[in-house]
Enzyme design. Structure first.
Site, PDB file in Angstrom:
ATOM      1  N   LYS A  16      22.292  -4.779  32.544  1.00 32.86           N
ATOM      2  CA  LYS A  16      21.192  -4.274  33.362  1.00 32.86           C
ATOM      3  C   LYS A  16      20.780  -2.917  32.813  1.00 32.86           C
ATOM      4  O   LYS A  16      21.635  -2.054  32.570  1.00 32.86           O
ATOM      5  CB  LYS A  16      21.634  -4.117  34.823  1.00 32.86           C
ATOM      6  CG  LYS A  16      20.473  -3.974  35.811  1.00 32.86           C
ATOM      7  CD  LYS A  16      19.745  -5.306  36.004  1.00 32.86           C
ATOM      8  CE  LYS A  16      18.843  -5.272  37.222  1.00 32.86           C
ATOM      9  NZ  LYS A  16      18.193  -6.585  37.423  1.00 32.86           N
ATOM     10  N   THR A  63      23.144  -9.656  36.674  1.00 33.94           N
ATOM     11  CA  THR A  63      22.697  -8.290  36.391  1.00 33.94           C
ATOM     12  C   THR A  63      22.347  -7.550  37.675  1.00 33.94           C
ATOM     13  O   THR A  63      22.454  -6.323  37.730  1.00 33.94           O
ATOM     14  CB  THR A  63      21.494  -8.287  35.433  1.00 33.94           C
ATOM     15  OG1 THR A  63      20.378  -8.923  36.046  1.00 33.94           O
ATOM     16  CG2 THR A  63      21.842  -9.020  34.135  1.00 33.94           C
ATOM     17  N   ASP A  64      21.928  -8.270  38.705  1.00 32.14           N
ATOM     18  CA  ASP A  64      21.670  -7.616  39.987  1.00 32.14           C
ATOM     19  C   ASP A  64      22.966  -7.071  40.584  1.00 32.14           C
ATOM     20  O   ASP A  64      22.968  -6.015  41.224  1.00 32.14           O
ATOM     21  CB  ASP A  64      21.017  -8.595  40.966  1.00 32.14           C
ATOM     22  CG  ASP A  64      20.527  -7.912  42.229  1.00 32.14           C
ATOM     23  OD1 ASP A  64      19.576  -7.117  42.149  1.00 32.14           O
ATOM     24  OD2 ASP A  64      21.139  -8.152  43.299  1.00 32.14           O
ATOM     25  N   PHE A 165      10.586  27.868   2.700  1.00 35.02           N
ATOM     26  CA  PHE A 165      10.842  26.610   1.988  1.00 35.02           C
ATOM     27  C   PHE A 165      10.368  26.798   0.550  1.00 35.02           C
ATOM     28  O   PHE A 165       9.173  26.916   0.288  1.00 35.02           O
ATOM     29  CB  PHE A 165      10.105  25.454   2.663  1.00 35.02           C
ATOM     30  CG  PHE A 165      10.515  24.098   2.159  1.00 35.02           C
ATOM     31  CD1 PHE A 165      11.857  23.735   2.081  1.00 35.02           C
ATOM     32  CD2 PHE A 165       9.548  23.169   1.767  1.00 35.02           C
ATOM     33  CE1 PHE A 165      12.237  22.476   1.622  1.00 35.02           C
ATOM     34  CE2 PHE A 165       9.923  21.916   1.312  1.00 35.02           C
ATOM     35  CZ  PHE A 165      11.265  21.564   1.240  1.00 35.02           C
ATOM     36  N   ARG A 182       7.456  31.493   7.340  1.00 38.78           N
ATOM     37  CA  ARG A 182       6.795  30.439   8.087  1.00 38.78           C
ATOM     38  C   ARG A 182       7.437  30.321   9.459  1.00 38.78           C
ATOM     39  O   ARG A 182       8.507  30.871   9.731  1.00 38.78           O
ATOM     40  CB  ARG A 182       6.895  29.090   7.361  1.00 38.78           C
ATOM     41  CG  ARG A 182       8.317  28.535   7.283  1.00 38.78           C
ATOM     42  CD  ARG A 182       8.350  27.114   6.738  1.00 38.78           C
ATOM     43  NE  ARG A 182       9.712  26.576   6.729  1.00 38.78           N
ATOM     44  CZ  ARG A 182      10.006  25.304   6.462  1.00 38.78           C
ATOM     45  NH1 ARG A 182       9.045  24.444   6.166  1.00 38.78           N
ATOM     46  NH2 ARG A 182      11.265  24.897   6.481  1.00 38.78           N
ATOM     47  N   VAL A 237      15.127  23.073   6.863  1.00 42.15           N
ATOM     48  CA  VAL A 237      15.677  22.428   8.058  1.00 42.15           C
ATOM     49  C   VAL A 237      17.033  21.807   7.737  1.00 42.15           C
ATOM     50  O   VAL A 237      17.951  21.826   8.557  1.00 42.15           O
ATOM     51  CB  VAL A 237      14.702  21.364   8.599  1.00 42.15           C
ATOM     52  CG1 VAL A 237      15.306  20.634   9.799  1.00 42.15           C
ATOM     53  CG2 VAL A 237      13.367  21.987   8.984  1.00 42.15           C
ATOM     54  N   ASN A 264      10.745  18.285  11.642  1.00 48.45           N
ATOM     55  CA  ASN A 264      10.113  19.564  11.326  1.00 48.45           C
ATOM     56  C   ASN A 264       8.708  19.550  11.920  1.00 48.45           C
ATOM     57  O   ASN A 264       7.784  18.965  11.365  1.00 48.45           O
ATOM     58  CB  ASN A 264      10.064  19.764   9.805  1.00 48.45           C
ATOM     59  CG  ASN A 264       9.641  21.164   9.429  1.00 48.45           C
ATOM     60  OD1 ASN A 264       9.423  22.013  10.289  1.00 48.45           O
ATOM     61  ND2 ASN A 264       9.503  21.413   8.137  1.00 48.45           N
ATOM     62  N   HIS A 266       5.272  20.984  12.712  1.00 53.73           N
ATOM     63  CA  HIS A 266       4.513  21.946  11.924  1.00 53.73           C
ATOM     64  C   HIS A 266       3.556  22.795  12.767  1.00 53.73           C
ATOM     65  O   HIS A 266       2.919  22.307  13.698  1.00 53.73           O
ATOM     66  CB  HIS A 266       3.713  21.216  10.847  1.00 53.73           C
ATOM     67  CG  HIS A 266       4.561  20.400   9.930  1.00 53.73           C
ATOM     68  ND1 HIS A 266       5.531  20.951   9.128  1.00 53.73           N
ATOM     69  CD2 HIS A 266       4.605  19.061   9.700  1.00 53.73           C
ATOM     70  CE1 HIS A 266       6.121  19.995   8.433  1.00 53.73           C
ATOM     71  NE2 HIS A 266       5.586  18.840   8.765  1.00 53.73           N
TER      72      HIS A 266
END
Length: 309
Positions: A16, A63-64, A165, A182, A237, A264, A266
């Site tokens: 479930k 499932t109930d 970078f 940056r 990163v 990452n 931007h």
């Protein structure tokens, strides 16, 4: 566990998903309330081949019934507990209560309700919705074996400098300029696996995993940002991700591995010009265009290397 019938191998599970439950604990000594909201998904591995092979549902846990069990077990928890503990509790129940169930996998997402403060004082029963979510998954075997994972999703982090970078691969398709200045923004999704290999081995300290979750989040953030006065430079990163993951492994000896996914996100420099006004907006590390599509995708798994005798 694969089962076979009529020359066919069958691997199956049923469960479930997205069972939402809220639970309030009221503390009589000071009148404070504690609240959680959980989104529970259950998957059972069981011996119910007959339901697939023949018209026989006698071994199927409905499932109930699983959904109802979540509410019953939440009610039975007289003391507040962590999302990890509740996942293990449910897994233990399904494996012990039903003879045909040999594995229960319980995944839970905890909604980030946070206690509010009014005039600097924590409110006894007031909460606001935060951002990042606490996740947990417990895989419990009938034998008592355990695989426990905790995580954090949607932890948005940004720093306006101390990122660059440079010296990446350049070829005929590359137009990205190198930079040592940056903005760095990401949405951290992390999951870490604990080394506890059985239900009996988990710590008994109250709310142990809730405290650990907050501590892991603190280590991730401190490593990303660095000291408050100076920060820390990020050359990529990838490097920052590695430092964050290794910091968690060093700090928490009961964490055997950690997976980090850090897109990452931007913030693009804005330059606007016309013939009449060539410097309408001249970028000086101040005006950006936020964009999250497309974005860089960086992820890695880090684990301890154990010596083999």
């Amino acid at each position: 566990m694969a089962q076979e019938a009529d020359g066919i191998r069958l691997e199956q599970r049923h469960g479930k998903a997205r069972v939402r439950v809220g639970r309030v604990w009221r503390h009589g000594h000071d009148g404070s309330h504690y609240f959680v909201e959980w989104n529970v998904s259950i998957s059972l591995l069981s011996h119910c081949l007959s339901s697939y092979h023949r018209d026989d549902n006698s071994d199927i846990v409905a499932t109930d019934t699983m959904k109802n069990t979540v509410y019953v077990k939440a009610k039975e928890c007289g003391d507040q507990l962590s999302v990890e503990e509740f996942a293990i509790l449910l897994g233990k129940h399904f494996c012990s209560f039903y003879p045909q169930v040999f594995t229960a996998i319980v995944s839970i997402i905890e909604k980030p309700w946070e206690r509010v403060s009014i005039d600097g004082k924590p409110h006894l029963h007031g909460f606001k919705l935060g951002s990042e979510t606490h996740t947990a998954e417990g895989r419990v075997e009938k034998s008592g074996a355990l695989n426990l994972t905790s995580g954090i999703a949607g932890l948005s982090l940004l720093k306006t400098t101390q990122s660059g970078f440079e010296r990446f691969v350049r070829d005929k398709y590359t137009i990205l300029p190198e930079t040592r200045e940056r903005m760095l923004a990401t949405e951290v999704n992390a999951s870490w696996r604990y080394s506890y290999d059985s239900v009996a081995s988990i710590p008994t300290k109250k709310l142990f995993f809730s405290e650990n979750f907050m501590d892991v989040k603190k280590v991730l953030m401190e490593t990303f940002f660095g000291p408050p006065e100076t920060g820390v430079y990020s050359p990529s990163v990838q490097r920052t991700l590695y430092l964050m993951g290794s910091a968690v492994l060093r700090r928490f000896t009961d964490v055997s591995s950690i997976h980090l996914k850090m897109p990452n996100i931007h913030f693009l420099p804005v330059n606007l010009s016309t013939k009449e006004n060539p410097s309408m907006v001249k970028f000086k590390d101040d005006v950006y265009l936020p964009t999250d599509e497309p974005h860089g995708s960086i992820e890695a798994t880090m684990s301890r290397i154990t010596s083999k005798l």
